[in-house]
Design an enzyme around this catalytic site. Structure first.
Site, PDB file in Angstrom:
ATOM      1  N   SER A   1       1.057  -1.303  -0.217  1.00  0.00           N
ATOM      2  CA  SER A   1       0.055  -0.164  -0.049  1.00  0.00           C
ATOM      3  C   SER A   1       0.866   1.256   0.050  1.00  0.00           C
ATOM      4  O   SER A   1       2.103   1.232   0.566  1.00  0.00           O
ATOM      5  CB  SER A   1      -0.931   0.026   1.322  1.00  0.00           C
TER       6      SER A   1
ATOM      7  N   TYR B   1      -2.534  -0.744  10.117  1.00  0.00           N
ATOM      8  CA  TYR B   1      -2.429  -0.885   8.678  1.00  0.00           C
ATOM      9  C   TYR B   1      -1.056  -0.587   8.178  1.00  0.00           C
ATOM     10  O   TYR B   1      -0.287  -1.200   7.343  1.00  0.00           O
ATOM     11  CB  TYR B   1      -3.543  -0.113   8.072  1.00  0.00           C
TER      12      TYR B   1
END
Length: 261
Positions: free
Chosen positions: A151, A165
């Protein structure tokens, strides 16, 4: 001069087999469809056996086969059994794509131990043990390719509750480099794709928030969020022989976000 046929061959996946973990999700479905379109046999691994099988049945096959296998990504035994089942049915795994991931949002000062453990287990622990299980089957067969979906938040913070995350994806990036370094001698390449927001069910609630969406797009030089096919295109390149000399890389597919932040 290299012949046109030789160039076409380095972009072919005919005779190859691929395992896409998390392949029933938005990004996973697009990547699986791309691999199948280029001639690969594709195994879709997902937490729900019926969903995995349904996703496999929908693939646009171009000479290959498609199967679906259910498994629990945070259970190392289940991961090993799934990979073994794929090898039994398809013969081997040439290409492994990891699309497993989740997010639990909460302010860092309130983040619970249970939520932290869930995010690290799903996003990072599963990534390693999936790669490990696949690599064990590839080492004896001369190598293969591993592609992990990371990501843009592996390298950039965000003004929201993303601590779990961001930490998990940052860890994934360094894991990719380490595995690429260790497994190069076995002919295994390991790379990552780091997207910004891609239009999938996982991030739909964020994209439906008009204020969030407008602020997001205003920071992306290309002026839009990504689509699953944007990620699939890069995954295809990392899967075909044309990328055989690329390893240990995390490629950001973000419309220019990291170029200006």
């Amino acid at each position: 001069m290299t012949s046109p046929d030789a160039y076409r061959e380095i972009f072919s996946l005919e005779g190859k087999t691929a395992l896409v973990a998390g392949g029933a999700g938005g990004i996973g479905c697009a990547i699986s469809a791309g691999l199948a379109s280029f001639g690969a046999s594709v195994a879709i691994g997902d937490r729900d056996d019926e969903q995995a099988s349904a996703a496999a049945a929908s693939l646009p096959l171009n000479g290959g086969k498609a199967i679906g296998v259910g498994f629990d990504a945070v259970d190392v035994g289940s991961v090993g059994n799934m990979v073994e089942a794929v090898v039994t049915k398809l013969g081997r795994v040439d290409i492994f794509v990891n699309c497993v991931g989740t997010q639990i949002e909460a302010p860092a000062e309130e983040y619970s131990e249970a939520d932290w453990d869930t995010i690290i287990d799903v996003n990072l622990k599963s990534a390693f043990f999936l790669s490990q299980a696949v690599a064990k089957t590839q080492i004896a067969k001369g190598g293969g390719k591993h592609i992990h979906i990371s990501s843009v938040r592996s390298a950039l913070g965000i003004h929201r509750g993303y601590v779990g995350y961001c930490a998990s994806k940052g860890g994934m990036n360094l894991m990719i480099k380490q595995l690429a370094t260790e497994w190069a001698k076995h002919g295994i390449t390991v790379n990552g794709i780091a997207p910004t927001f891609i239009r999938t069910e996982l991030v739909a609630p964020y994209l439906e928030d008009e204020n969030f969406y407008n602020a997001l797009v205003s920071r992306i030089p290309l002026g839009r969020v990504g689509e699953p096919t944007d990620v699939a295109g890069l995954a295809l390149y990392l899967a075909v022989p044309a990328s055989n000399f690329v390893t240990g890389q995390v490629i950001f597919i973000d419309g220019g976000v990291t170029a200006c932040q």
